[in-house]
Design a protein around this motif. Structure first.
Motif: not given
Length: 302
Positions: A125-134
């Motif tokens: 659920i965490d937003y960080q868990s959805k990040v691929w590139t930043y």
């Protein structure tokens, strides 16, 4: 006042596959203000939705603000609204607990993050868990080379991403993303080096670190000075991401080349890349296409 951005899924009508069934509507991200993607300016919001070779869903999200380092829109943060920790303007792009300034990679069946994502916390659920590139600003257009990559989501390889990032004061970027976890530096960097405007107003939880090294763009274009671009000789102020051509309809030398464009000057170009995604040749082949907003081709129809 702005609003929040959503990702919504519809299913095609059983009676007509060209028509969406309105009863099938599912808001995958952004059902409410507090869990939406920040969109409190007139630009820098969501851009592209693409499927990877592994069936995962990739979504580009801009930094969500205007030209600020936070504090300009207090009405948008607080109880029932966006997290106050996100009130850091362009610096959201460096904040892994924000969806802003990112490429997200999620399970299209659940809208949750994937264990094969680079910053997975253990909680999907965490937003960080959805990040691929930043570390991007306005990733207006993105494509995925589905002919590379794997079919199993657990392998964390959806294919190479080609992401055009519209800059602020000086540079436009074309970022090639062959794998997970890349950070292109916005707002600390823009184009080939530090961006002075982004170094100001450093929030304590996402500061720009002096001397930090970020992933470099594969191509960058100065807004006014062609000698400061790479490749030299090209300018632009609103880069438009394109597609890597994999078809057979055009001459063989075009196969594998990246086709891209620019909005304000209205040029089109094709780019030859080597096996490490380094630029071997850049050729501008079309001009005077004002208002160009996308470059597309059907990878399954040639």
């Amino acid at each position: 006042h702005g609003t929040w951005a959503r990702l919504t899924r519809y299913t095609a009508s059983a009676a007509n596959p060209d028509v969406a069934d309105p009863t099938s509507r599912w808001v995958m991200i952004g059902e409410t203000w507090s869990d939406g993607m920040i969109s409190i300016g007139v630009t820098h919001t969501i851009g592209s939705v693409r499927f990877g070779s592994d069936g995962t869903l990739l979504l580009t999200v801009g930094d969500g603000g205007e030209f600020d380092a936070g504090g300009n829109n207090p009405w948008a943060f607080g109880a029932g609204k966006f997290n106050p920790l996100d009130d850091i303007g362009r610096h959201r792009s460096q904040y892994l607990e924000s969806m802003s300034g990112k490429v997200l990679r999620i399970d299209p069946a659940t809208a949750l993050g994937l264990p094969s994502n680079p910053f997975y916390t253990g909680n999907p659920i965490d937003y960080q868990s959805k990040v691929w590139t930043y570390g991007v600003r306005t990733p207006y257009r993105m494509s995925v080379d589905v002919f590379e990559g794997k079919s199993d989501p657990a392998q964390g390889d959806p294919g190479t991403l080609f992401l055009a990032d519209v800059g602020e004061g000086t540079y436009e970027e074309m970022n090639i993303i062959p794998g997970p976890g890349m950070n292109f530096g916005w707002p600390c960097d823009e184009g080939p080096g530090p961006y002075p405007g982004g170094q100001n107003g450093n929030p304590a939880h996402t500061p720009c670190v002096s001397g930090a090294t970020y992933d470099a763009p594969s191509l960058y274009f100065h807004h006014f000075l062609p000698n400061l671009s790479s490749p030299v000789g090209i300018t632009g102020s609103a880069v438009i991401g394109g597609q890597r051509y994999r078809g057979n309809r055009y001459p063989a030398n075009f196969k594998g080349q990246l086709f891209m464009g620019e909005y304000t000057e209205g040029w089109l170009a094709h780019v030859m890349l080597d096996s490490n995604y380094q630029v071997m040749h850049f050729h501008k082949f079309g001009e005077n296409f004002p208002g160009l907003v996308g470059v597309e081709y059907d990878p399954f129809g040639d």
